[in-house]
Motif scaffolding. Structure first.
Motif, PDB file in Angstrom:
ATOM      1  N   UNK A 103       0.825  -1.202   0.000  1.00 33.28           N
ATOM      2  CA  UNK A 103       0.000   0.000   0.000  1.00 33.28           C
ATOM      3  C   UNK A 103       0.862   1.257   0.000  1.00 33.28           C
ATOM      4  N   UNK A 104       2.157   1.098   0.281  1.00 35.53           N
ATOM      5  CA  UNK A 104       3.090   2.235   0.268  1.00 35.53           C
ATOM      6  C   UNK A 104       3.622   2.443  -1.145  1.00 35.53           C
ATOM      7  N   UNK A 105       2.732   2.669  -2.089  1.00 33.76           N
ATOM      8  CA  UNK A 105       3.115   2.661  -3.502  1.00 33.76           C
ATOM      9  C   UNK A 105       4.156   3.721  -3.852  1.00 33.76           C
ATOM     10  N   UNK A 106       4.180   4.812  -3.106  1.00 37.05           N
ATOM     11  CA  UNK A 106       5.147   5.874  -3.398  1.00 37.05           C
ATOM     12  C   UNK A 106       6.456   5.725  -2.632  1.00 37.05           C
ATOM     13  N   UNK A 107       6.520   4.704  -1.760  1.00 38.95           N
ATOM     14  CA  UNK A 107       7.671   4.598  -0.866  1.00 38.95           C
ATOM     15  C   UNK A 107       8.413   3.271  -0.992  1.00 38.95           C
ATOM     16  N   UNK A 108       8.083   2.446  -2.000  1.00 37.91           N
ATOM     17  CA  UNK A 108       8.703   1.122  -2.046  1.00 37.91           C
ATOM     18  C   UNK A 108       9.111   0.743  -3.460  1.00 37.91           C
ATOM     19  N   UNK A 109      10.081  -0.200  -3.505  1.00 38.53           N
ATOM     20  CA  UNK A 109      10.589  -0.739  -4.767  1.00 38.53           C
ATOM     21  C   UNK A 109      10.549  -2.254  -4.679  1.00 38.53           C
ATOM     22  N   UNK A 110       9.969  -2.902  -5.693  1.00 40.28           N
ATOM     23  CA  UNK A 110       9.826  -4.356  -5.700  1.00 40.28           C
ATOM     24  C   UNK A 110      10.899  -4.983  -6.568  1.00 40.28           C
ATOM     25  N   UNK A 111      11.505  -6.051  -6.040  1.00 41.43           N
ATOM     26  CA  UNK A 111      12.432  -6.866  -6.826  1.00 41.43           C
ATOM     27  C   UNK A 111      12.094  -8.321  -6.564  1.00 41.43           C
ATOM     28  N   UNK A 112      12.744  -9.225  -7.266  1.00 35.40           N
ATOM     29  CA  UNK A 112      12.498 -10.640  -7.028  1.00 35.40           C
ATOM     30  C   UNK A 112      12.888 -11.035  -5.613  1.00 35.40           C
ATOM     31  N   UNK A 117      11.469  -0.442   1.221  1.00 37.41           N
ATOM     32  CA  UNK A 117      10.562   0.675   1.487  1.00 37.41           C
ATOM     33  C   UNK A 117      11.077   1.502   2.653  1.00 37.41           C
ATOM     34  N   UNK A 118      10.545   2.702   2.763  1.00 31.61           N
ATOM     35  CA  UNK A 118      10.893   3.567   3.885  1.00 31.61           C
ATOM     36  C   UNK A 118       9.833   3.462   4.967  1.00 31.61           C
ATOM     37  N   UNK A 125      15.266   2.951   5.914  1.00 39.91           N
ATOM     38  CA  UNK A 125      15.093   2.063   4.778  1.00 39.91           C
ATOM     39  C   UNK A 125      15.032   0.619   5.257  1.00 39.91           C
ATOM     40  N   UNK A 126      13.997  -0.117   4.828  1.00 39.50           N
ATOM     41  CA  UNK A 126      13.803  -1.509   5.229  1.00 39.50           C
ATOM     42  C   UNK A 126      13.675  -2.368   3.982  1.00 39.50           C
ATOM     43  N   UNK A 127      14.365  -3.508   3.982  1.00 41.13           N
ATOM     44  CA  UNK A 127      14.251  -4.456   2.882  1.00 41.13           C
ATOM     45  C   UNK A 127      13.538  -5.695   3.406  1.00 41.13           C
ATOM     46  N   UNK A 128      12.267  -5.832   3.049  1.00 42.21           N
ATOM     47  CA  UNK A 128      11.449  -6.949   3.528  1.00 42.21           C
ATOM     48  C   UNK A 128      11.479  -8.069   2.501  1.00 42.21           C
ATOM     49  N   UNK A 133      10.087 -11.742   6.686  1.00 45.12           N
ATOM     50  CA  UNK A 133       8.706 -11.755   7.171  1.00 45.12           C
ATOM     51  C   UNK A 133       8.437 -12.981   8.040  1.00 45.12           C
ATOM     52  N   UNK A 134       8.919 -14.139   7.595  1.00 47.43           N
ATOM     53  CA  UNK A 134       8.706 -15.367   8.368  1.00 47.43           C
ATOM     54  C   UNK A 134       9.500 -15.334   9.671  1.00 47.43           C
TER      55      UNK A 134
END
Length: 376
Positions: A103-112, A117-118, A125-128, A133-134
Motif C-alpha cells: 500500500x506504500x506505492x510511493x515509498x517502495x521498490x519491488x524486486x524478485x 521501502x521507507x 530504509x527496510x528491505x522486507x 517476514x517469516x
C-alpha cells in the motif's frame, strides 16, 4: 497439517457450500465460521484483552509490518511472544505485512528478492523479504502466520497481476523453506486480482503444496463488492476441503454471508473499531450514526437482544452524549458492541449451518450477487 493443528468439518449446508467446523490450534479451538477482530499493534483499538474476551472473540490478528516497526519483534519475543505480551491467551494470527508494504506505492521498490521501502514511522530504509517476514512472525509467535505475498492494486492490468501472482507463488516456496516452528501454521495466500482464471490457477497450485490453511488475498482493495463475490466463487471451492479457508480484510454482513456460502471459514476486518471511532454502530444489519440528534433522548439500549456490556448497561442517549462530549469512553463502548455484533453474527450463521437452516435464515443476504450453488 502438523499435529498441533487440525480442521474438522462438522456440518454442511445442503443448498450451498457453507460449512461449520472447528480449527484446533496450540492456544485453543476456533469454531467456524468465525470473525476475527484486528489487533494491529498487539491491541484491538480501545479494548483491553478482557473486554475483547467478553465480546466472545475467539481469535485475534496482529500485524507483522507494524509490530516490526514498533516495538520490534525482539522485544515481543523477550516478553514471551504476542500472547503473553498483550495478555491474550486464545488463538492469534499475524499477517505477513505484505498488504501494508504494497500500500506504500510511493515509498517502495519491488524486486524478485523482496520489497525495499521507507518506514512510515522513522523514515529508515527496510528491505522486507519472504525470509525476513517469516523470521519476524516466528519471533512474534502467533498460532497462524501468513506467507509474504505481492498484493496487486485495483485496478491493475492482467500483465501486472500475472507477474504479482507468479511472484507470490515463488515467495511462498521461500516462506515454506524459512519457516521453522511446528507450533505455527503457515497459510498461503491466493492472489490473481479480478481475473477468474488466474485465481483458479493460483488456488490449484497452492493447494498442491498441502499447507495447513489457505487465504484469499487481494480483495477489498477498491474493487466493487460484486467482484469480491465473484473472486470468492471461483477461488474458495478449489481450495482443499480439509483445510481452513480465510478471506482477508472482509467484515460486512453481506460479504461474509456470501463468502460463507462458498465455503469460507475465517474473516477479519477493522470495520468494528474503525466505525466506532467515527460514531457508527452496527445494529441488526444496519449502520447507525450515534451522533444523530434522534438519539439524544433515547434511553433504550442500542440493541435489547445484545448481551454485550454496552447494551446491558448504557442507553443510546448516553452514547450520544459521550460522542458529542468527545469522551474517549465512547470509542470503547461502541467498539465493544460492534465487535460483539460481528462475533455473534458469525456465531448465528454457524448455528444455522449446524441445523441446516443457513439459506432459510441468511438467504436474503445472498440475493445481490446471486445464490451460491452446490458444486456439481
Amino acid at each position: 497439517m502438523t499435529g498441533a493443528f487440525k480442521f474438522d468439518c462438522l456440518a454442511k449446508s445442503r443448498q450451498t457450500l457453507a460449512r461449520a467446523g472447528t480449527f484446533t490450534t496450540p492456544h485453543g479451538v476456533v469454531e467456524t465460521p468465525c470473525f476475527m477482530p484486528v489487533g494491529t499493534l498487539a491491541t484491538v483499538k480501545s479494548l483491553t484483552s478482557q473486554q475483547l474476551k467478553d465480546t466472545g472473540a475467539q481469535m485475534v490478528l496482529g500485524n507483522t509490518y507494524h509490530l516490526h516497526l514498533q516495538p520490534g519483534e525482539n522485544i515481543v519475543a523477550k516478553a514471551g511472544g504476542l500472547h503473553q505480551f498483550m495478555g491474550w491467551h486464545r488463538p492469534m494470527l499475524t499477517d505477513s505485512g505484505g498488504f501494508q508494504v504494497f500500500s506504500l506505492s510511493q515509498l517502495r521498490t519491488i524486486s524478485e528478492d523482496g520489497v525495499t521501502f521507507r518506514s512510515t514511522r522513522d523514515g529508515r530504509l527496510i528491505h522486507m523479504t519472504p525470509e525476513l517476514s517469516i523470521r519476524i512472525q516466528n519471533e512474534l509467535g502467533a498460532d497462524v502466520i501468513m506467507a509474504f505475498d505481492e498484493c496487486p492494486p485495483y485496478p491493475a492490468t492482467r500483465a501486472e497481476v500475472e507477474l504479482a501472482t507468479a511472484r507470490t507463488y515463488r515467495w511462498l516456496k521461500r516462506c515454506m523453506e524459512a519457516h521453522l516452528s511446528d507450533q505455527q501454521a503457515l497459510f498461503g495466500i491466493v492472489q490473481g486480482g479480478v481475473y477468474p482464471d488466474l485465481r483458479a490457477e493460483a488456488a490449484t497450485m497452492l493447494s498442491a503444496l498441502d499447507l495447513p490453511g489457505y487465504a484469499i488475498g487481494g480483495v477489498s482493495v477498491g474493487e466493487p463488492a460484486t467482484l469480491i463475490s465473484q473472486i470468492v466463487q471461483v477461488t474458495a471451492p478449489v481450495l482443499p476441503e480439509t483445510k481452513p479457508r480465510y478471506l482477508m480484510g472482509v467484515g460486512t454482513y453481506r460479504e461474509m454471508v456470501q463468502a460463507i456460502a462458498w465455503g469460507v471459514d475465517l474473516f477479519d476486518c477493522v470495520i468494528p473499531t474503525r466505525w466506532a471511532r467515527h460514531g457508527a454502530v452496527m445494529v441488526r444489519g444496519e449502520r447507525w450514526n450515534i451522533k444523530n440528534a434522534q438519539f439524544r433522548e433515547d434511553f433504550t439500549p442500542l440493541d435489547d437482544t445484545c448481551p454485550c456490556y454496552t447494551c446491558q448497561n448504557f442507553s443510546r442517549a448516553y452514547l450520544n452524549h459521550l460522542w458529542r462530549a468527545r469522551e474517549i469512553l465512547s470509542h470503547t463502548l461502541l467498539s465493544i458492541h460492534n465487535v460483539t455484533e460481528l462475533v455473534r453474527f458469525t456465531s448465528r450463521i454457524r448455528e444455522a449451518i449446524l441445523c441446516d437452516r443457513f439459506t432459510d435464515e441468511f438467504g436474503h443476504w445472498l440475493t445481490s450477487a446471486g445464490d451460491a450453488k452446490t458444486e456439481s
